[in-house]
Design a protein around this motif. Structure first.
Motif, mmCIF file in Angstrom:
data_model
loop_
_atom_site.group_PDB
_atom_site.id
_atom_site.type_symbol
_atom_site.label_atom_id
_atom_site.label_comp_id
_atom_site.label_asym_id
_atom_site.label_seq_id
_atom_site.Cartn_x
_atom_site.Cartn_y
_atom_site.Cartn_z
ATOM 1 N N LEU A 87 20.947 11.259 22.060
ATOM 2 C CA LEU A 87 20.826 10.647 20.742
ATOM 3 C C LEU A 87 21.946 11.172 19.860
ATOM 4 N N SER A 88 22.465 10.324 18.973
ATOM 5 C CA SER A 88 23.515 10.778 18.066
ATOM 6 C C SER A 88 22.892 11.545 16.912
ATOM 7 N N GLY A 89 23.551 12.628 16.528
ATOM 8 C CA GLY A 89 23.074 13.466 15.436
ATOM 9 C C GLY A 89 22.163 14.572 15.917
ATOM 10 N N ASP A 90 21.812 15.450 15.003
ATOM 11 C CA ASP A 90 20.914 16.567 15.310
ATOM 12 C C ASP A 90 19.478 16.108 15.088
ATOM 13 N N GLN A 91 18.814 15.724 16.153
ATOM 14 C CA GLN A 91 17.466 15.155 16.083
ATOM 15 C C GLN A 91 16.422 16.074 16.725
ATOM 16 N N ARG A 92 16.699 17.358 16.835
ATOM 17 C CA ARG A 92 15.819 18.257 17.590
ATOM 18 C C ARG A 92 14.404 18.307 17.021
ATOM 19 N N THR A 93 14.273 18.552 15.736
ATOM 20 C CA THR A 93 12.926 18.654 15.152
ATOM 21 C C THR A 93 12.234 17.293 15.125
ATOM 22 N N ASN A 94 13.022 16.235 14.897
ATOM 23 C CA ASN A 94 12.443 14.888 14.904
ATOM 24 C C ASN A 94 11.880 14.536 16.273
ATOM 25 N N VAL A 95 12.617 14.900 17.328
ATOM 26 C CA VAL A 95 12.170 14.596 18.695
ATOM 27 C C VAL A 95 10.881 15.341 18.995
ATOM 28 N N ARG A 96 10.796 16.611 18.596
ATOM 29 C CA ARG A 96 9.578 17.387 18.833
ATOM 30 C C ARG A 96 8.380 16.725 18.144
ATOM 31 N N GLU A 97 8.538 16.372 16.881
ATOM 32 C CA GLU A 97 7.443 15.743 16.145
ATOM 33 C C GLU A 97 7.061 14.400 16.767
ATOM 34 N N PHE A 98 8.049 13.628 17.194
ATOM 35 C CA PHE A 98 7.789 12.322 17.796
ATOM 36 C C PHE A 98 7.005 12.463 19.093
ATOM 37 N N PHE A 99 7.427 13.375 19.971
ATOM 38 C CA PHE A 99 6.750 13.561 21.255
ATOM 39 C C PHE A 99 5.312 14.042 21.066
ATOM 40 N N VAL A 100 5.078 14.908 20.095
ATOM 41 C CA VAL A 100 3.719 15.403 19.858
ATOM 42 C C VAL A 100 2.863 14.304 19.220
ATOM 43 N N ASP A 101 3.420 13.566 18.256
ATOM 44 C CA ASP A 101 2.664 12.504 17.590
ATOM 45 C C ASP A 101 2.304 11.368 18.546
ATOM 46 N N GLN A 102 3.223 11.014 19.433
ATOM 47 C CA GLN A 102 2.983 9.923 20.381
ATOM 48 C C GLN A 102 2.258 10.402 21.634
ATOM 49 N N GLU A 103 1.924 11.689 21.687
ATOM 50 C CA GLU A 103 1.197 12.320 22.797
ATOM 51 C C GLU A 103 1.932 12.153 24.124
ATOM 52 N N ILE A 104 3.259 12.228 24.069
ATOM 53 C CA ILE A 104 4.060 12.219 25.289
ATOM 54 C C ILE A 104 3.947 13.562 25.979
ATOM 55 N N CYS A 105 3.888 14.635 25.192
ATOM 56 C CA CYS A 105 3.710 15.984 25.732
ATOM 57 C C CYS A 105 3.121 16.865 24.646
ATOM 58 N N HIS A 106 2.750 18.083 25.037
ATOM 59 C CA HIS A 106 2.207 19.053 24.087
ATOM 60 C C HIS A 106 3.344 19.823 23.441
ATOM 61 N N ASP A 107 3.035 20.441 22.319
ATOM 62 C CA ASP A 107 4.047 21.182 21.560
ATOM 63 C C ASP A 107 4.575 22.379 22.352
ATOM 64 N N ASP A 108 3.718 22.997 23.169
ATOM 65 C CA ASP A 108 4.153 24.184 23.921
ATOM 66 C C ASP A 108 5.012 23.833 25.134
ATOM 67 N N GLN A 109 5.125 22.558 25.495
ATOM 68 C CA GLN A 109 5.956 22.137 26.615
ATOM 69 C C GLN A 109 7.404 21.888 26.187
ATOM 70 N N ILE A 110 7.672 21.815 24.888
ATOM 71 C CA ILE A 110 8.997 21.490 24.392
ATOM 72 C C ILE A 110 9.754 22.775 24.092
ATOM 73 N N VAL A 111 10.950 22.899 24.635
ATOM 74 C CA VAL A 111 11.823 24.034 24.369
ATOM 75 C C VAL A 111 13.037 23.519 23.619
ATOM 76 N N ILE A 112 13.246 24.027 22.400
ATOM 77 C CA ILE A 112 14.384 23.608 21.586
ATOM 78 C C ILE A 112 15.462 24.681 21.700
#
Length: 115
Positions: A87-112
Motif C-alpha cells: 500500500l502507498s503511504g504509512d498505513q501501519r496503524t490503519n491496517v491493524r485497526e482494519f484487520f481487527v475490525d473486520q475480524e481478519i485476525c486478532h490484535d496479538d497476531q499482528i506484528v508492526i
C-alpha cells in the motif's frame, strides 16, 4: 544434607528439560502477520503486509484497504515470502485497526515493524 543435594539434582533435571524461549515454533511461524513500512525516495514510503493465510482472497482485501484508506495498492507474488500486499503511504496503524475490525485476525497476531 542429602535432602538439599537431591533438591539440587531435581532442579537441574527440570532445567535441562525446559523449552528454549528463543526457538522458532512451527505453528507460531505462520500465524503472525507482519506489517512493515519501507522508505522510498524522499518522504514517500510504502506499507507491506505479509503472512496472511492462503485461504483469504488478498485481491478483495487489497481492494477494501485501498477504498478505506484512499491509497493505491497491489498484491505481489514473491517466491520465498508468498503473496505480499503493498500500500502507498504509512498505513501501519490503519491496517491493524482494519484487520481487527473486520475480524481478519486478532490484535496479538499482528506484528508492526519500524518506527
Amino acid at each position: 544434607l542429602a535432602l538439599i543435594v537431591t533438591n539440587i539434582i531435581m532442579d537441574i533435571k527440570n532445567f535441562a528439560q525446559a523449552s528454549d524461549p528463543f526457538a522458532d515454533k512451527e505453528d507460531d511461524k505462520g500465524s503472525k502477520i507482519h506489517v512493515r513500512v519501507q522508505q522510498r525516495n524522499g518522504r514517500k514510503c510504502i506499507t507491506t503486509i505479509q503472512g496472511l493465510p492462503d485461504d483469504l482472497d488478498l485481491k478483495k482485501i487489497t481492494r477494501a484497504l485501498k477504498k478505506t484508506f484512499q491509497c493505491n495498492g497491489t498484491v505481489n507474488n514473491d517466491a520465498e515470502l508468498g503473496e505480499i500486499i503493498q500500500l502507498s503511504g504509512d498505513q501501519r496503524t490503519n491496517v491493524r485497526e482494519f484487520f481487527v475490525d473486520q475480524e481478519i485476525c486478532h490484535d496479538d497476531q499482528i506484528v508492526i515493524h519500524g518506527g
